[in-house]
Write an enzyme that holds these catalytic residues in place. Sequence first.
Site, PDB file in Angstrom:
ATOM      1  N   TYR A 130     132.207  14.375 -58.950  1.00  0.00           N
ATOM      2  CA  TYR A 130     132.946  15.227 -58.014  1.00  0.00           C
ATOM      3  C   TYR A 130     132.036  15.688 -56.889  1.00  0.00           C
ATOM      4  O   TYR A 130     130.809  15.614 -56.979  1.00  0.00           O
ATOM      5  CB  TYR A 130     133.547  16.430 -58.742  1.00  0.00           C
ATOM      6  N   LEU A 147     120.022  18.860 -59.553  1.00  0.00           N
ATOM      7  CA  LEU A 147     120.930  18.206 -58.624  1.00  0.00           C
ATOM      8  C   LEU A 147     120.317  18.213 -57.223  1.00  0.00           C
ATOM      9  O   LEU A 147     119.775  19.235 -56.788  1.00  0.00           O
ATOM     10  CB  LEU A 147     122.267  18.943 -58.594  1.00  0.00           C
ATOM     11  N   LYS A 195     126.075  14.273 -60.194  1.00  0.00           N
ATOM     12  CA  LYS A 195     127.066  15.347 -60.078  1.00  0.00           C
ATOM     13  C   LYS A 195     128.320  14.966 -60.871  1.00  0.00           C
ATOM     14  O   LYS A 195     129.371  14.625 -60.311  1.00  0.00           O
ATOM     15  CB  LYS A 195     127.397  15.634 -58.615  1.00  0.00           C
ATOM     16  N   GLU A 253     117.177  25.350 -61.929  1.00  0.00           N
ATOM     17  CA  GLU A 253     118.073  25.685 -60.814  1.00  0.00           C
ATOM     18  C   GLU A 253     119.114  26.669 -61.311  1.00  0.00           C
ATOM     19  O   GLU A 253     119.091  27.081 -62.479  1.00  0.00           O
ATOM     20  CB  GLU A 253     118.744  24.418 -60.271  1.00  0.00           C
ATOM     21  N   ARG A 255     125.686  11.566 -51.424  1.00  0.00           N
ATOM     22  CA  ARG A 255     125.450  11.974 -52.811  1.00  0.00           C
ATOM     23  C   ARG A 255     126.548  11.449 -53.726  1.00  0.00           C
ATOM     24  O   ARG A 255     126.287  11.029 -54.861  1.00  0.00           O
ATOM     25  CB  ARG A 255     125.342  13.493 -52.915  1.00  0.00           C
TER      26      ARG A 255
END
Length: 290
Positions: free
Chosen positions: A33, A207, A148, A182, A52
């Site tokens: 996504y 990511l 992702k 993160e 990405r």
Amino acid sequence: MSRIAYVNGRYVPQRHASVNVEDRGYQFGDGIYEVVHLYGGRFVDEDRHLDRLERSLREIRLPMPLSRQALSHVLLEVARRNRVTEGLLYMQVTRGVARRDHPFPAEPVAPALVVTVKRIKPYPRSIDGWGGDAITLPDLRWARRDIKSLNLLPNVLARQAAREQGAIEAILYEEESGFVTEGAATTFWIVDEAGRIRTRPLSHDILPGCTRGALMAELRQAAISYDETPFTLEDLARAREAFITSATSFVKPILRIDGRPVGDGAPGPVTRRLFDIFSRHVTGALKNAA
């Protein structure tokens, strides 16, 4: 006006939109996504997000559902049909519909594509009132966080834990080393005790945030130095400032972590400057390129 979604080649009222119960995204989380900020009728860092998306799809051996040009047209058309000029667009690609079995379908099936958009509050004019608190939690996610994917249960649980403690984000760390990775849904940065802007370097562990990349490009343009070096919870405890970045957070100061103030508990001078720089990036006063 009814919200309109794009579902596998059709624009349909969102309240009637549906996917097959054997869609592999629904049954396995077998998909990718992206979330893109829409400002003033244009997508912020669209090329970064589509780059990405393509990379994540390659990593799980899933083809693009449409050509890049056709996909860009769909994104614009969803925004147009919903009359949204300030919002968030969500796109999701899955491996499609097949009889439930863990391996890829023996016979190729078409990838499934869903696109929706929603309005959001206007971009914040000031950093004051924009920040929030965070908590720290062990990072329990899978080893390929650079993809992702739809597999977000650990992120969901971390964000829920943050909400229950009155925080806006969970800062994740490796239990053995104490190194910060993160945020549960953001890139995490500090201004360390020496005044250096720091964030973790790219690897399978985090990511590759599009806002992260866009902010770094603006920092280089402004001749502001930053370090892509790991830091620990101990470094975090001594940090002068902390902030998160994402397509929805932009540059957002973190004022308290686990109940302790970061610096003096107010947005610091470095974060203020970066907020202003990125604001101009979003609004188009600076070059908004991939």
